[in-house]
Design a protein around this motif. Structure first.
Motif, mmCIF file in Angstrom:
data_model
loop_
_atom_site.group_PDB
_atom_site.id
_atom_site.type_symbol
_atom_site.label_atom_id
_atom_site.label_comp_id
_atom_site.label_asym_id
_atom_site.label_seq_id
_atom_site.Cartn_x
_atom_site.Cartn_y
_atom_site.Cartn_z
ATOM 1 N N MET A 1 -6.831 3.847 -4.867
ATOM 2 C CA MET A 1 -6.291 2.215 -4.237
ATOM 3 C C MET A 1 -7.143 1.753 -3.790
ATOM 4 O O MET A 1 -7.406 0.841 -3.366
ATOM 5 N N ASP B 1 -6.776 -2.821 -3.137
ATOM 6 C CA ASP B 1 -7.922 -3.032 -1.727
ATOM 7 C C ASP B 1 -8.332 -3.770 -2.020
ATOM 8 O O ASP B 1 -8.209 -5.039 -1.432
ATOM 9 N N SER C 1 1.195 -1.222 0.129
ATOM 10 C CA SER C 1 0.089 0.039 0.071
ATOM 11 C C SER C 1 1.393 1.258 0.493
ATOM 12 O O SER C 1 0.685 2.249 -0.663
#
Length: 76
Positions: free
Chosen positions: A58, A62, A45
């Motif tokens: 993002m 995920d 991440s």
């Protein structure tokens, strides 16, 4: 033997797909500094937040990471 996230992601490659996960996988393939040996969410991440300009948001990471963990759980 558990796959790395990158190994999982490469199974999602499809240059002809319009799916965000396939685009992410294709872009990561060409990212020569992608942390290919990592399995750790935080490491991946952080890398993508700093270097993943090819990732529109993002949420895609995920979702991909969730699929990765599910695939590993099903493998074991």
């Amino acid at each position: 033997m558990e796959k790395t996230f990158y190994e999982f992601l490469m199974t999602q490659r499809d240059p002809n797909s319009s799916q965000p996960l396939a685009h992410f996988a294709d872009a990561a393939f060409f990212d020569h500094t992608f942390p290919k040996q990592s399995k750790d969410y935080n490491t991946l991440s952080e890398y993508l937040e700093l270097n993943g300009s090819y990732l529109p948001n993002m949420d895609i990471f995920d979702q991909a990471y969730d699929l990765y963990r599910e695939s590993e759980a099903n493998f074991n």
